[in-house]
Design a protein around this motif. Structure first.
Motif, PDB file in Angstrom:
ATOM      1  N   GLN A 156     -14.826  -1.201  -3.719  1.00 43.55           N
ATOM      2  CA  GLN A 156     -14.641   0.054  -4.842  1.00 43.55           C
ATOM      3  C   GLN A 156     -15.005   1.815  -2.967  1.00 43.55           C
ATOM      4  O   GLN A 156     -13.808   2.821  -3.625  1.00 43.55           O
ATOM      5  N   LEU A 157     -15.585   1.861  -2.186  1.00 42.27           N
ATOM      6  CA  LEU A 157     -15.542   2.390  -1.522  1.00 42.27           C
ATOM      7  C   LEU A 157     -14.029   2.645  -0.602  1.00 42.27           C
ATOM      8  O   LEU A 157     -13.636   3.765  -0.273  1.00 42.27           O
ATOM      9  N   ALA A 158     -13.724   1.433   0.075  1.00 51.09           N
ATOM     10  CA  ALA A 158     -12.724   1.502   0.442  1.00 51.09           C
ATOM     11  C   ALA A 158     -10.957   2.324  -1.275  1.00 51.09           C
ATOM     12  O   ALA A 158      -9.904   2.354  -0.534  1.00 51.09           O
ATOM     13  N   ALA A 159     -11.859   1.943  -2.059  1.00 49.01           N
ATOM     14  CA  ALA A 159     -10.829   2.660  -3.102  1.00 49.01           C
ATOM     15  C   ALA A 159     -10.643   3.737  -2.771  1.00 49.01           C
ATOM     16  O   ALA A 159      -9.327   4.565  -2.935  1.00 49.01           O
ATOM     17  N   GLU A 160     -12.010   4.512  -3.138  1.00 52.63           N
ATOM     18  CA  GLU A 160     -11.850   6.142  -1.918  1.00 52.63           C
ATOM     19  C   GLU A 160     -11.326   6.557  -1.583  1.00 52.63           C
ATOM     20  O   GLU A 160     -10.765   7.661  -1.049  1.00 52.63           O
ATOM     21  N   GLN A 161     -11.382   5.348  -0.196  1.00 50.43           N
ATOM     22  CA  GLN A 161     -11.035   6.482   0.743  1.00 50.43           C
ATOM     23  C   GLN A 161      -9.921   6.170   1.059  1.00 50.43           C
ATOM     24  O   GLN A 161      -9.206   7.896   1.120  1.00 50.43           O
ATOM     25  N   PHE A 162      -8.857   5.208   0.367  1.00 47.42           N
ATOM     26  CA  PHE A 162      -7.700   5.193   0.185  1.00 47.42           C
ATOM     27  C   PHE A 162      -7.158   6.817  -0.223  1.00 47.42           C
ATOM     28  O   PHE A 162      -5.845   6.873  -0.048  1.00 47.42           O
ATOM     29  N   VAL A 163      -7.592   6.266  -1.141  1.00 48.95           N
ATOM     30  CA  VAL A 163      -6.902   7.569  -2.686  1.00 48.95           C
ATOM     31  C   VAL A 163      -6.857   8.591  -2.353  1.00 48.95           C
ATOM     32  O   VAL A 163      -6.364   9.828  -1.827  1.00 48.95           O
ATOM     33  N   SER A 164      -8.370   9.204  -1.238  1.00 52.38           N
ATOM     34  CA  SER A 164      -8.478  10.477  -0.516  1.00 52.38           C
ATOM     35  C   SER A 164      -7.149  10.930   0.436  1.00 52.38           C
ATOM     36  O   SER A 164      -7.466  12.265   0.273  1.00 52.38           O
ATOM     37  N   MET A 165      -7.693  10.093   1.174  1.00 51.69           N
ATOM     38  CA  MET A 165      -6.571  10.270   2.023  1.00 51.69           C
ATOM     39  C   MET A 165      -4.786  10.694   1.618  1.00 51.69           C
ATOM     40  O   MET A 165      -4.637  11.045   2.392  1.00 51.69           O
ATOM     41  N   ALA A 166      -4.602   9.597   1.374  1.00 48.33           N
ATOM     42  CA  ALA A 166      -3.464   9.592   0.295  1.00 48.33           C
ATOM     43  C   ALA A 166      -3.012  10.389   0.022  1.00 48.33           C
ATOM     44  O   ALA A 166      -2.122  11.705  -0.345  1.00 48.33           O
ATOM     45  N   LYS A 167      -4.070  11.610  -1.418  1.00 48.79           N
ATOM     46  CA  LYS A 167      -3.773  12.613  -1.717  1.00 48.79           C
ATOM     47  C   LYS A 167      -4.017  13.637  -0.696  1.00 48.79           C
ATOM     48  O   LYS A 167      -3.415  14.787  -0.775  1.00 48.79           O
ATOM     49  N   GLY A 168      -5.478  13.886  -0.100  1.00 52.78           N
ATOM     50  CA  GLY A 168      -5.437  14.934   1.190  1.00 52.78           C
ATOM     51  C   GLY A 168      -5.643  16.207   0.839  1.00 52.78           C
ATOM     52  O   GLY A 168      -5.709  16.305  -0.381  1.00 52.78           O
ATOM     53  N   MET A 169      -4.840  16.930   1.669  1.00 54.39           N
ATOM     54  CA  MET A 169      -5.196  18.247   0.984  1.00 54.39           C
ATOM     55  C   MET A 169      -3.799  18.572  -0.448  1.00 54.39           C
ATOM     56  O   MET A 169      -3.673  20.051  -0.957  1.00 54.39           O
ATOM     57  N   GLY A 170      -2.611  18.131  -0.165  1.00 56.68           N
ATOM     58  CA  GLY A 170      -1.758  17.756  -1.396  1.00 56.68           C
ATOM     59  C   GLY A 170      -2.328  17.753  -2.569  1.00 56.68           C
ATOM     60  O   GLY A 170      -1.869  19.007  -3.754  1.00 56.68           O
TER      61      GLY A 170
ATOM     62  N   LEU B 226       1.057  -1.070  -0.008  1.00 49.75           N
ATOM     63  CA  LEU B 226      -0.134  -0.515  -0.145  1.00 49.75           C
ATOM     64  C   LEU B 226       0.565   1.396  -0.504  1.00 49.75           C
ATOM     65  O   LEU B 226       0.704   2.096  -0.643  1.00 49.75           O
ATOM     66  N   MET B 227       2.283   1.585   0.768  1.00 45.74           N
ATOM     67  CA  MET B 227       2.895   2.134   0.720  1.00 45.74           C
ATOM     68  C   MET B 227       3.471   2.996  -0.590  1.00 45.74           C
ATOM     69  O   MET B 227       3.550   3.919  -1.588  1.00 45.74           O
ATOM     70  N   VAL B 228       3.694   1.715  -1.909  1.00 49.91           N
ATOM     71  CA  VAL B 228       3.936   1.263  -3.089  1.00 49.91           C
ATOM     72  C   VAL B 228       2.780   2.258  -4.428  1.00 49.91           C
ATOM     73  O   VAL B 228       3.407   3.416  -4.726  1.00 49.91           O
ATOM     74  N   ILE B 229       1.736   1.886  -3.971  1.00 45.32           N
ATOM     75  CA  ILE B 229       0.734   2.116  -4.524  1.00 45.32           C
ATOM     76  C   ILE B 229       0.991   4.054  -3.874  1.00 45.32           C
ATOM     77  O   ILE B 229       0.436   4.452  -5.204  1.00 45.32           O
ATOM     78  N   GLY B 230       0.870   3.782  -2.581  1.00 46.30           N
ATOM     79  CA  GLY B 230       0.791   5.306  -2.738  1.00 46.30           C
ATOM     80  C   GLY B 230       1.340   6.117  -2.715  1.00 46.30           C
ATOM     81  O   GLY B 230       0.888   7.291  -3.663  1.00 46.30           O
ATOM     82  N   GLN B 231       2.341   5.721  -2.934  1.00 43.95           N
ATOM     83  CA  GLN B 231       3.962   7.229  -3.522  1.00 43.95           C
ATOM     84  C   GLN B 231       3.707   6.906  -4.881  1.00 43.95           C
ATOM     85  O   GLN B 231       3.823   7.773  -5.317  1.00 43.95           O
ATOM     86  N   ALA B 232       3.462   5.732  -5.784  1.00 44.15           N
ATOM     87  CA  ALA B 232       3.322   5.992  -7.298  1.00 44.15           C
ATOM     88  C   ALA B 232       1.918   6.877  -7.320  1.00 44.15           C
ATOM     89  O   ALA B 232       2.692   7.424  -8.307  1.00 44.15           O
ATOM     90  N   MET B 233       1.331   6.856  -6.446  1.00 44.83           N
ATOM     91  CA  MET B 233       0.117   7.460  -6.784  1.00 44.83           C
ATOM     92  C   MET B 233       0.295   9.332  -6.422  1.00 44.83           C
ATOM     93  O   MET B 233      -0.181  10.069  -7.457  1.00 44.83           O
TER      94      MET B 233
END
Length: 208
Positions: free
Chosen positions: A162-176, A94-101
Motif C-alpha cells: 500500500q505504501l509502495a502504491a502511494e509512492q509510485f502514484v505520487s512519483m508518476a503524477k509529480g508536479m504534472g 509499470l510503464m503501461v500502468i503509469g501512462q494509463a494513470m
C-alpha cells in the motif's frame, strides 16, 4: 395482475440495462455539474426512467454518486488486473500502468470534476469521503494487490504494497498533477520523462 407480480427481479437484463443507463446519465451530470447541482429529477429525465426506479436501484443520491465514481475508476482498474498483466517485464507493465494513470487523470472532464468535488467538500465533507471511498481508495487497493502479487512472484521485493502504491502514484503524477489543476498542461515529452523516471526510481528501490 398486481404491481408486485409485475415487478421484475433484480438482475434481469431489463433491470441491468436501466441501471447502466442511470449510472451513465448520472456520471455525465455529476462530472459536468458536480454533486450539489445534480438532481435525481435530471438524471431520471436523461436516463428515461422514473425517480422511483432510481431510488429502487440506489436508495439515495449519494449511493448513485458512488456508483458513478466507481464506473469511471473501473476504466483505470483494468490496468491492474493480474490476469491481463502477465505479459512483458515488470518495468514494461509499470510503464503501461503509469501512462494509463496519467492519461486517465489528465482528461478534462475529470479535472473539472475534481475541482467541483473539492469545492463541494468544503461545505459537505461527506461528499469528499464518498468520492475517496468509491474512487481513489479502490484504485489504490487494486494497485496494491498487483504489487503484492508481483512481489510474491519474485519480480519485486515490497514489504508494504500500500505504501509502495502511494509512492509510485505520487512519483508518476509529480508536479504534472498540480499543473493540470491550475491550467498548465505538461507536454507529452515531460509526461513520458516523468513516468519513465518514476518507474526507474521505483525499481531501484524495490527490485529484488
Amino acid at each position: 395482475m398486481n404491481k408486485s407480480s409485475e415487478k421484475k427481479k433484480p438482475g434481469r437484463p431489463s433491470d441491468q440495462a436501466k441501471r447502466e443507463a442511470i449510472v451513465e446519465a448520472a456520471t455525465r451530470r455529476f462530472f459536468a455539474n458536480g454533486f450539489a447541482a445534480t438532481s435525481i429529477e435530471q438524471v431520471a429525465a436523461d436516463a428515461l426512467v422514473s425517480k422511483v426506479t432510481i431510488y429502487n436501484h440506489f436508495g439515495d443520491k449519494r449511493a448513485l454518486f458512488a456508483a458513478s465514481v466507481e464506473r469511471e475508476c473501473a476504466k483505470m482498474g483494468g490496468y491492474f488486473n493480474i490476469d491481463e498483466m502477465s505479459e512483458g517485464s515488470i518495468r514494461e507493465r509499470l510503464m503501461v500502468i503509469g501512462q494509463a494513470m496519467f492519461e486517465f487523470l489528465s482528461r478534462p472532464e475529470l479535472i473539472q470534476f475534481d475541482r467541483r468535488i473539492a469545492a463541494e467538500t468544503e461545505h459537505d465533507p461527506a461528499i469528499g469521503l464518498a468520492f475517496l471511498e468509491a474512487g481513489p481508495w479502490r484504485m489504490k487497493a487494486a494497485f496494491s494487490e498487483f504489487l503484492a502479487y508481483a512481489s510474491a512472484e519474485g519480480e519485486l521485493l515490497i514489504p508494504d504494497p500500500q505504501l509502495a502504491a502511494e509512492q509510485f502514484v505520487s512519483m508518476a503524477k509529480g508536479m504534472g498533477d498540480l499543473e493540470r489543476r491550475f491550467g498548465s498542461l505538461p507536454s507529452d515529452e515531460e509526461n513520458a520523462n516523468r513516468i519513465a523516471g518514476a518507474v526507474d526510481v521505483f525499481l531501484a528501490a524495490y527490485s529484488p
